[in-house]
Design a protein around this motif. Sequence first.
Motif, PDB file in Angstrom:
ATOM      1  N   ALA A 133      24.204  83.883  54.985  1.00 20.37           N
ATOM      2  CA  ALA A 133      23.819  84.173  56.375  1.00 20.37           C
ATOM      3  C   ALA A 133      23.460  85.648  56.532  1.00 20.37           C
ATOM      4  O   ALA A 133      22.471  85.993  57.196  1.00 20.37           O
ATOM      5  N   SER A 134      24.249  86.520  55.901  1.00 22.59           N
ATOM      6  CA  SER A 134      24.013  87.963  55.997  1.00 22.59           C
ATOM      7  C   SER A 134      22.690  88.332  55.329  1.00 22.59           C
ATOM      8  O   SER A 134      21.909  89.136  55.857  1.00 22.59           O
ATOM      9  N   ARG A 135      22.419  87.728  54.166  1.00 18.71           N
ATOM     10  CA  ARG A 135      21.155  88.000  53.463  1.00 18.71           C
ATOM     11  C   ARG A 135      19.967  87.498  54.277  1.00 18.71           C
ATOM     12  O   ARG A 135      18.942  88.165  54.386  1.00 18.71           O
ATOM     13  N   SER A 136      20.137  86.336  54.875  1.00 16.87           N
ATOM     14  CA  SER A 136      19.071  85.740  55.674  1.00 16.87           C
ATOM     15  C   SER A 136      18.767  86.597  56.905  1.00 16.87           C
ATOM     16  O   SER A 136      17.605  86.835  57.244  1.00 16.87           O
ATOM     17  N   ALA A 137      19.837  87.084  57.560  1.00 18.97           N
ATOM     18  CA  ALA A 137      19.671  87.930  58.754  1.00 18.97           C
ATOM     19  C   ALA A 137      18.931  89.213  58.385  1.00 18.97           C
ATOM     20  O   ALA A 137      18.058  89.678  59.127  1.00 18.97           O
ATOM     21  N   ALA A 138      19.264  89.777  57.227  1.00 18.35           N
ATOM     22  CA  ALA A 138      18.608  91.013  56.768  1.00 18.35           C
ATOM     23  C   ALA A 138      17.118  90.759  56.528  1.00 18.35           C
ATOM     24  O   ALA A 138      16.272  91.579  56.885  1.00 18.35           O
ATOM     25  N   ALA A 139      16.807  89.612  55.942  1.00 15.21           N
ATOM     26  CA  ALA A 139      15.408  89.264  55.663  1.00 15.21           C
ATOM     27  C   ALA A 139      14.632  89.086  56.966  1.00 15.21           C
ATOM     28  O   ALA A 139      13.475  89.513  57.080  1.00 15.21           O
ATOM     29  N   ARG A 140      15.289  88.456  57.959  1.00 14.03           N
ATOM     30  CA  ARG A 140      14.626  88.267  59.262  1.00 14.03           C
ATOM     31  C   ARG A 140      14.332  89.607  59.919  1.00 14.03           C
ATOM     32  O   ARG A 140      13.246  89.826  60.458  1.00 14.03           O
ATOM     33  N   LYS A 141      15.305  90.517  59.876  1.00 16.71           N
ATOM     34  CA  LYS A 141      15.109  91.829  60.479  1.00 16.71           C
ATOM     35  C   LYS A 141      14.000  92.578  59.747  1.00 16.71           C
ATOM     36  O   LYS A 141      13.157  93.234  60.362  1.00 16.71           O
ATOM     37  N   ALA A 142      13.979  92.464  58.417  1.00 18.36           N
ATOM     38  CA  ALA A 142      12.950  93.144  57.622  1.00 18.36           C
ATOM     39  C   ALA A 142      11.561  92.662  58.021  1.00 18.36           C
ATOM     40  O   ALA A 142      10.637  93.459  58.155  1.00 18.36           O
ATOM     41  N   SER A 143      11.430  91.364  58.244  1.00 21.22           N
ATOM     42  CA  SER A 143      10.105  90.830  58.601  1.00 21.22           C
ATOM     43  C   SER A 143       9.671  91.325  59.982  1.00 21.22           C
ATOM     44  O   SER A 143       8.488  91.484  60.232  1.00 21.22           O
ATOM     45  N   ARG A 144      10.648  91.590  60.857  1.00 23.13           N
ATOM     46  CA  ARG A 144      10.300  92.102  62.197  1.00 23.13           C
ATOM     47  C   ARG A 144       9.801  93.541  62.142  1.00 23.13           C
ATOM     48  O   ARG A 144       8.928  93.937  62.914  1.00 23.13           O
ATOM     49  N   THR A 145      10.377  94.349  61.237  1.00 25.94           N
ATOM     50  CA  THR A 145      10.009  95.776  61.219  1.00 25.94           C
ATOM     51  C   THR A 145       8.946  96.104  60.177  1.00 25.94           C
ATOM     52  O   THR A 145       8.560  97.249  60.040  1.00 25.94           O
TER      53      THR A 145
END
Length: 167
Positions: A133-145
């Motif tokens: 979940a933590s890795r997935s959240a980081a990937a989602r944030k990365a795609s936003r920025t």
Amino acid sequence: MPRQEVIRKARQDKRAGKSASTQAGEFVKDQIDKIRKGKHGARSTKQVIAIGLSEARRAGIDLPPPRKGSVKKSTRRSAKYAYEVGQGKRTPKRRPRVSQAVEKVLKKEPRSTASRSALSKQGKRAASRRTAASRSAAARKASRTKGAKARSTAAKKAARTRARRRS
């Protein structure tokens, strides 16, 4: 002392809304480059990262010291001092003899700690300690920025990697 170019890139990351650890990544990358050029070495890949993070804290990146229990007490204290220097709450004590001694020791350390394979191993080890979940959240944030152009490049790279794995 980090180069001005590194500080400029970190500030650019901050303006782009990227996290403090991403901003600090510029300093870590600079350390890796220094080792690859042969200016000095490091005992381990973790040490390379630690030196980069310390430089980032001292340069004013808003990267608080690690939480209690996650690292050694001395490491946390060192990170706390570096953070305070960067935030202007402490004036750094110049210690030429100490910095000279550190430089001398680092020059004798191996350069292989900044190799592609060593960094890859370290990255995989660090990722395995995080939850999915933590890795997935980081990937989602990365795609936003990331921005459109960088996102497109990343997608192409991912497609190439998938194609390489199948064959």
